[in-house]
Design an enzyme around this catalytic site. Structure first.
Site, PDB file in Angstrom:
ATOM      1  N   ASP A   1       0.839  -1.192   0.000  1.00 38.45           N
ATOM      2  CA  ASP A   1       0.000   0.000   0.000  1.00 38.45           C
ATOM      3  C   ASP A   1       0.878   1.248   0.000  1.00 38.45           C
ATOM      4  OD1 ASP A   1      -2.233   1.559   0.045  1.00 38.45           O
ATOM      5  OD2 ASP A   1      -2.960   0.896   1.996  1.00 38.45           O
TER       6      ASP A   1
ATOM      7  N   HIS B   1      -7.144  -0.631  -9.839  1.00 39.61           N
ATOM      8  CA  HIS B   1      -7.015   0.420  -8.833  1.00 39.61           C
ATOM      9  C   HIS B   1      -5.900   1.401  -9.191  1.00 39.61           C
ATOM     10  CE1 HIS B   1      -7.313   2.368  -4.980  1.00 39.61           C
ATOM     11  NE2 HIS B   1      -6.045   2.098  -4.701  1.00 39.61           N
TER      12      HIS B   1
END
Length: 305
Positions: free
Chosen positions: A148, A222
């Site tokens: 992330d 994403h």
């Protein structure tokens, strides 16, 4: 030069996120003034007590609370209530938030104590509506297994540029817009997806965090939709959490302008083009969505009276 709150720090190992909402029909100003002094004090003592533990607490203030507390006007240019973003299938929900606290330290004991210090000031005048303990998962991965924050700027000058307000709003220079969302993941559905399909959802390899080339990356991945350009970035401090049967990611972004975050959310929920929404939303739903403004420590000193 303004003394910043610690919005530019890199993510560390332990975090507590809290959102508090003031009760109606109470004089909240004395508690708020005490809190502003406390935040400054906590950050100062953290540097002495835990110089190597990346300890800090950052406070953000919501639009309605800013008005109720009669803080300076005009307001920061982009501080406004967040409005839901409705796509054809999913919605980025909007939820109330008067104060947001981002407490972090490599030592979880510090996070716990600071949360208690804040609660001691607020419990008679406000209600805690979000209380999430985030933790570092392996090598900085979300609970879904992918690294992330890969798109985060890391050079100090870039973090200042993208994470704090500059001369475009001189009254609030050094402050930051803070946007947060609580995402809850459907882990059963996600784990049922083969790894090669998971990689298409993110547009990156799972093991090595290598981005797919433009010819291979799906347009609804994403990484394709959440990245709105090298000249429009934010400082993400996302953390995984697991509590009360929920597993998810607390998305937190500091930015010099909220329009960058807005563009990301529009791409994800409405789609680019419309209808081509972020496929990650098939496995991850928002439960909160709130915009705050993070003043400098100098401003907090002024608010403390």
């Amino acid at each position: 030069m303004a003394t910043l709150q610690n919005v530019l720090d890199e993510p560390n190992k332990n975090t507590i996120f809290m959102v508090w909402n003031f009760h109606d029909n109470l004089d909240i100003k004395p508690a708020f003034q005490q809190l502003c002094g406390l935040v400054g004090n906590l950050n100062n003592t953290a540097k002495t007590r835990f110089p190597d533990a990346k300890a800090s607490v950052v406070m953000g203030i919501g639009h309605d609370a800013w008005l109720r507390l009669d803080l300076p006007k005009p307001l920061p240019k982009e501080l406004a209530p967040f409005e839901p973003i409705k796509g054809s299938k999913y919605t980025a929900v909007a939820t109330r938030g008067d104060l947001h606290f981002h407490i972090r330290c490599d030592q979880p004991s510090y996070c716990f104590d600071i949360a208690q210090n804040i609660a001691d000031v607020l419990r008679d005048v406000a209600k805690c509506v979000v209380d999430i303990q985030g933790f570092r998962y392996w090598d900085g991965r979300s609970i879904l297994g992918f690294v992330d924050g890969t798109e985060n700027p890391h050079a100090p000058e870039e973090r200042i540029l993208f994470g704090t307000i500059g001369e475009e709003d001189p009254t609030y220079q050094g402050g930051s817009y803070l946007f947060v969302q609580k995402y809850v993941h459907d882990m059963q559905a996600w784990r049922a997806l083969p790894v090669n399909e998971q990689e298409k959802v993110f547009g990156r390899s799972k093991a090595d965090d290598i981005e797919m080339d433009d010819d291979s990356k799906p347009s609804n991945s994403h990484s394709a939709l959440a990245n709105v350009g090298d000249d429009r970035k934010v400082i993400r401090d996302n953390m995984p959490f697991s509590a009360n049967g929920e597993v998810g990611t607390y998305f937190i972004a500091y930015a010099n302008t909220f329009t960058t975050v807005q563009a990301m959310l529009n791409n994800m929920f409405i789609g680019n083009p419309a209808g081509n929404y972020d496929r990650l939303l098939d496995f991850s739903r928002t439960r909160t969505g709130t915009l705050f403004f993070v003043p400098t420590l100098d401003m907090l000193d002024e608010f403390a009276g």
